[in-house]
Write a protein that holds these residues in place. Structure first.
Motif, PDB file in Angstrom:
ATOM      1  N   TYR A 204      31.206  31.727  35.410  1.00 32.19           N
ATOM      2  CA  TYR A 204      30.209  31.577  36.471  1.00 32.19           C
ATOM      3  C   TYR A 204      30.358  30.284  37.249  1.00 32.19           C
ATOM      4  CZ  TYR A 204      28.364  35.496  33.931  1.00 32.19           C
ATOM      5  OH  TYR A 204      28.256  36.718  33.318  1.00 32.19           O
ATOM      6  N   ALA A 205      31.227  29.368  36.758  1.00 30.77           N
ATOM      7  CA  ALA A 205      31.479  28.078  37.404  1.00 30.77           C
ATOM      8  C   ALA A 205      30.231  27.206  37.448  1.00 30.77           C
ATOM      9  CB  ALA A 205      32.062  28.259  38.805  1.00 30.77           C
ATOM     10  N   GLN A 206      29.256  27.526  36.610  1.00 30.79           N
ATOM     11  CA  GLN A 206      28.072  26.691  36.432  1.00 30.79           C
ATOM     12  C   GLN A 206      27.634  26.778  34.980  1.00 30.79           C
ATOM     13  OE1 GLN A 206      25.297  27.838  39.774  1.00 30.79           O
ATOM     14  NE2 GLN A 206      25.457  25.633  40.058  1.00 30.79           N
ATOM     15  N   THR A 207      26.755  25.880  34.590  1.00 26.42           N
ATOM     16  CA  THR A 207      26.314  25.813  33.208  1.00 26.42           C
ATOM     17  C   THR A 207      25.255  26.873  32.920  1.00 26.42           C
ATOM     18  OG1 THR A 207      24.516  24.274  33.703  1.00 26.42           O
ATOM     19  CG2 THR A 207      26.692  23.315  33.244  1.00 26.42           C
ATOM     20  N   PRO A 208      25.001  27.159  31.644  1.00 28.41           N
ATOM     21  CA  PRO A 208      23.940  28.114  31.312  1.00 28.41           C
ATOM     22  C   PRO A 208      22.569  27.702  31.842  1.00 28.41           C
ATOM     23  CG  PRO A 208      25.372  27.807  29.422  1.00 28.41           C
ATOM     24  CD  PRO A 208      25.795  26.793  30.443  1.00 28.41           C
ATOM     25  N   ILE A 209      22.299  26.411  31.905  1.00 28.35           N
ATOM     26  CA  ILE A 209      20.969  25.985  32.367  1.00 28.35           C
ATOM     27  C   ILE A 209      20.801  26.197  33.867  1.00 28.35           C
ATOM     28  CG2 ILE A 209      21.426  23.552  32.937  1.00 28.35           C
ATOM     29  CD1 ILE A 209      18.815  22.901  31.398  1.00 28.35           C
ATOM     30  N   GLU A 210      21.907  26.349  34.591  1.00 27.37           N
ATOM     31  CA  GLU A 210      21.847  26.576  36.037  1.00 27.37           C
ATOM     32  C   GLU A 210      21.891  28.059  36.397  1.00 27.37           C
ATOM     33  OE1 GLU A 210      24.307  22.961  38.001  1.00 27.37           O
ATOM     34  OE2 GLU A 210      25.401  24.093  36.457  1.00 27.37           O
ATOM     35  N   VAL A 324      23.304  29.987  44.764  1.00 25.76           N
ATOM     36  CA  VAL A 324      24.116  28.786  44.558  1.00 25.76           C
ATOM     37  C   VAL A 324      25.580  29.099  44.829  1.00 25.76           C
ATOM     38  CG1 VAL A 324      24.860  27.032  42.896  1.00 25.76           C
ATOM     39  CG2 VAL A 324      22.512  27.884  42.836  1.00 25.76           C
ATOM     40  N   MET A 325      26.238  28.205  45.550  1.00 24.78           N
ATOM     41  CA  MET A 325      27.685  28.287  45.738  1.00 24.78           C
ATOM     42  C   MET A 325      28.349  27.391  44.705  1.00 24.78           C
ATOM     43  SD  MET A 325      29.871  29.904  47.636  1.00 24.78           S
ATOM     44  CE  MET A 325      31.570  29.876  48.190  1.00 24.78           C
ATOM     45  N   ALA A 326      29.049  28.001  43.768  1.00 25.67           N
ATOM     46  CA  ALA A 326      29.682  27.266  42.682  1.00 25.67           C
ATOM     47  C   ALA A 326      31.132  26.939  43.042  1.00 25.67           C
ATOM     48  CB  ALA A 326      29.630  28.091  41.399  1.00 25.67           C
ATOM     49  N   THR A 327      31.713  25.997  42.310  1.00 26.61           N
ATOM     50  CA  THR A 327      33.097  25.600  42.571  1.00 26.61           C
ATOM     51  C   THR A 327      33.932  25.704  41.305  1.00 26.61           C
ATOM     52  OG1 THR A 327      32.320  24.049  44.265  1.00 26.61           O
ATOM     53  CG2 THR A 327      34.583  23.797  43.512  1.00 26.61           C
ATOM     54  N   THR A 377      41.594  24.007  34.290  1.00 26.80           N
ATOM     55  CA  THR A 377      40.484  24.377  35.159  1.00 26.80           C
ATOM     56  C   THR A 377      39.239  23.567  34.837  1.00 26.80           C
ATOM     57  OG1 THR A 377      41.315  26.637  35.349  1.00 26.80           O
ATOM     58  CG2 THR A 377      39.009  26.282  35.909  1.00 26.80           C
ATOM     59  N   VAL A 378      38.574  23.109  35.893  1.00 32.54           N
ATOM     60  CA  VAL A 378      37.231  22.515  35.774  1.00 32.54           C
ATOM     61  C   VAL A 378      36.314  23.269  36.723  1.00 32.54           C
ATOM     62  CG1 VAL A 378      38.046  20.234  35.074  1.00 32.54           C
ATOM     63  CG2 VAL A 378      37.718  20.727  37.501  1.00 32.54           C
ATOM     64  N   THR A 379      35.012  23.165  36.506  1.00 33.69           N
ATOM     65  CA  THR A 379      34.048  23.933  37.296  1.00 33.69           C
ATOM     66  C   THR A 379      32.811  23.106  37.607  1.00 33.69           C
ATOM     67  OG1 THR A 379      32.995  24.781  35.288  1.00 33.69           O
ATOM     68  CG2 THR A 379      34.759  26.120  36.233  1.00 33.69           C
ATOM     69  N   GLY A 380      31.977  23.667  38.485  1.00 33.22           N
ATOM     70  CA  GLY A 380      30.653  23.130  38.742  1.00 33.22           C
ATOM     71  C   GLY A 380      30.660  21.685  39.203  1.00 33.22           C
ATOM     72  N   GLU A 381      29.753  20.891  38.627  1.00 27.06           N
ATOM     73  CA  GLU A 381      29.621  19.502  39.033  1.00 27.06           C
ATOM     74  C   GLU A 381      30.862  18.684  38.708  1.00 27.06           C
ATOM     75  OE1 GLU A 381      27.266  18.056  40.913  1.00 27.06           O
ATOM     76  OE2 GLU A 381      26.592  20.125  41.152  1.00 27.06           O
ATOM     77  N   SER A 431      33.674  27.969  45.770  1.00 26.69           N
ATOM     78  CA  SER A 431      34.589  29.030  45.370  1.00 26.69           C
ATOM     79  C   SER A 431      33.947  30.412  45.381  1.00 26.69           C
ATOM     80  CB  SER A 431      35.138  28.743  43.966  1.00 26.69           C
ATOM     81  OG  SER A 431      35.788  27.491  43.935  1.00 26.69           O
ATOM     82  N   TYR A 432      32.764  30.542  44.798  1.00 26.33           N
ATOM     83  CA  TYR A 432      32.060  31.820  44.795  1.00 26.33           C
ATOM     84  C   TYR A 432      30.614  31.598  44.398  1.00 26.33           C
ATOM     85  CZ  TYR A 432      33.618  31.566  39.852  1.00 26.33           C
ATOM     86  OH  TYR A 432      33.903  31.160  38.570  1.00 26.33           O
ATOM     87  N   SER A 433      29.791  32.624  44.607  1.00 30.03           N
ATOM     88  CA  SER A 433      28.356  32.484  44.404  1.00 30.03           C
ATOM     89  C   SER A 433      27.966  32.628  42.935  1.00 30.03           C
ATOM     90  CB  SER A 433      27.600  33.528  45.232  1.00 30.03           C
ATOM     91  OG  SER A 433      27.916  34.836  44.780  1.00 30.03           O
ATOM     92  N   ASN A 434      26.850  32.030  42.593  1.00 32.52           N
ATOM     93  CA  ASN A 434      26.251  32.217  41.268  1.00 32.52           C
ATOM     94  C   ASN A 434      24.752  32.430  41.441  1.00 32.52           C
ATOM     95  OD1 ASN A 434      26.262  32.336  38.398  1.00 32.52           O
ATOM     96  ND2 ASN A 434      25.417  30.276  38.341  1.00 32.52           N
TER      97      ASN A 434
END
Length: 510
Positions: A204-210, A324-327, A377-381, A431-434
């Motif tokens: 999802y390119a974001q954390t579970p809390i997001e 949210v637009m995630a990276t 690979t890294v994601t999110g913030e 990169s894509y939506s979450n």
């Protein structure tokens, strides 16, 4: 998602068709004398990614050929982009963005439309084994915590079950972090956190809390679980040296005429009314049409990279800003000699969650043998963070992690180093939506809804079942363009309706 993974309702909405008088060309926009009117088609398709190309194909198949795709780049494909890396004589095409067909087909069940196009245009892919070909590391070097990894896989499966039960009982949504806590999955050690990251953040390119508990689960199940209509569990990775983008460019070549695409055409302003639309480009050219279909990324809409006249209505802006637009960032390195793991995947557990965790070996025989390429690979913030650094600073950090993974050797200087900067790219802004937990079904309806009969929206982010996926972009281009074609054939329509106000299931008591 658009970028990785294992596992992971697209109705047209309500389409009201009414009779509309002959279309006038006044759209309520003051025109400077220097404005250049360049085109007068029925439909402007803004963006030439998967959604835009499939929308154009759908209009074409419905007998509507008076359209123009307006594309800011010099080729079709949107976030399907390549980069050639490597020293002379050992150069390879790698994928900056989407890399996988996620879920293909199980038996004679539904087939992923991206898989159909990949097969049709003979794009070379290979099965990417995310779970059975894994080596694990932490800051002390190679450490086997595959038992933790297996537990984390089971936890994610249980998480999706809990989410499904909440849907059946009509319970409110929660964060995925809350869902994990309810099943007593509370990662403490670096290994536990890295494994959870692999199951969740890497998709999802974001954390579970997001992230939404319910939406993250259906985002997985509708793609990967055949029991609920998903395609299947396979993930096929493109290794085609023409680029993964070849499937959509080859498909477009079958029906598009050169006059139906404008390249290097960046939109700055969209003026609209019930009479039509006027689109202004950075070079001052104005395009006037009956309808516009926006397939811009969620990030572009959120960052006001394109202005609207008049401003989009409050209900539309709330929907856009509530998602949210995630990276998702792939960092490529090439070395003269292979010194790393011989599995397809590796997982690194740092004391800082999300610090360069997921590694992939492209030097294998089935992938790019002899390439000397590995990527992390890294994601999110964390993606946002590294985009604020120089290439040399990021490279130094990555090499430091490799040194921790292999303490008994001296890590050499890479012969090539590259990573894309999706978050700061003004054409994408991510990169894509979450789907966050505060984004409700009504918001999704409104994000997808037509504005003033003439302004339409489609893209992976408008897909309720498949947000974040390439096949989400495909289905939205197909479904929304089908509705638009019906509208055009009927002589006009209200379009896809919106919800005036998004309300809580129960009012707060204070």
């Amino acid at each position: 998602m658009f970028f990785p993974r294992s596992r992971r309702w697209c109705s047209l909405g309500t389409l009201l068709v009414v009779s509309i008088p002959a279309i006038a060309r006044s759209v309520g926009r003051a025109q400077a004398e220097s404005d250049i009117k360049e085109a007068d088609p029925t439909v402007l398709i803004l963006g030439g990614g998967v959604a835009g190309v499939i929308a154009a194909q759908t209009l074409y198949e419905q007998g509507i050929t008076d359209f123009i795709i307006v594309e800011a780049r010099d080729e079709l494909g949107g976030r399907l982009q390549t980069e050639t890396i490597g020293v002379p004589g050992n150069e390879w095409v790698v994928e900056r963005g989407p890399n996988w067909v996620q879920g293909t087909q199980t038996g004679d069940g539904p087939v992923n439309p991206i898989w159909e196009l990949v097969q049709k245009h003979q794009v070379k892919t290979v099965y990417n084994d995310w779970y059975g070909s894994m080596t694990t590391y932490d800051e002390s070097g190679a450490v086997n915590y595959t038992d933790v990894f297996d537990d984390s896989t089971n936890n994610y499966t249980t998480l999706t079950v809990v989410a499904g039960e909440r849907v059946q009982k009509q319970l409110v949504d929660l964060t995925a972090r809350s869902g994990y806590s309810l099943i007593d999955a509370k990662p403490i050690t670096p290994a536990e956190k890295a494994c959870e990251y692999y199951q969740f953040d890497w998709e999802y390119a974001q954390t579970p809390i997001e992230s939404s508990l319910i939406a993250s689960s259906w985002g997985n199940n509708f793609t990967y679980d055949p029991d609920v209509g998903g395609f299947g569990d396979d993930n096929m990775m493109s290794i085609d040296q023409r680029g993964f983008k070849h499937f959509i460019q080859a498909e477009a070549a079958e029906f598009l005429q050169p006059s139906q695409v404008m390249y290097n055409a960046t939109v700055t302003n969209i003026a609209y009314s019930t009479d039509g639309v006027s689109v202004t480009l950075t070079n001052g050219i104005e395009l006037v049409a009956d309808y516009a279909l926006c397939t811009f990324s969620l990030g572009v809409l959120q960052n006001d990279d394109v202005t609207f006249e008049p401003s989009l209505p409050d209900w539309k802006q709330e929907a856009i800003q509530s998602m949210v637009m995630a990276t998702y960032t792939k960092i490529f390195l090439q070395f003269e000699e292979d010194f790393w793991f011989d599995t397809q995947m590796a997982l690194y557990a740092d004391t800082t969650r999300g610090r360069y965790p997921v590694w992939q070996n492209m030097n294998l025989t089935a992938f790019f043998p002899g390439s000397g390429i590995v990527f992390v690979t890294v994601t999110g913030e964390y993606s946002v963070r590294i985009e604020a650094l120089s290439d040399d600073e990021v490279k130094a950090e990555v090499l430091q992690v490799l040194q921790a993974m292999y303490p008994d050797i001296t890590i050499p200087e890479p012969t090539a180093f590259y990573f894309p900067r999706w978050h700061t790219d003004p054409l994408f802004r991510g990169s894509y939506s979450n789907w966050p937990p505060s984004f409700f079904s009504g918001h999704h309806t409104n994000f997808r809804a037509t504005v003033d009969e003439r302004l339409w929206f489609a893209g992976e982010a408008t897909s309720i079942k498949y947000f974040g996926f390439l096949h989400g972009a495909y289905y939205e281009g197909l479904d929304v363009a089908t509705a638009l074609a019906q509208c055009i054939h009927a002589g006009g329509c209200i379009g896809l309706e919106h919800v005036p106000e998004i309300r809580n299931a129960f009012p707060y008591e204070v």
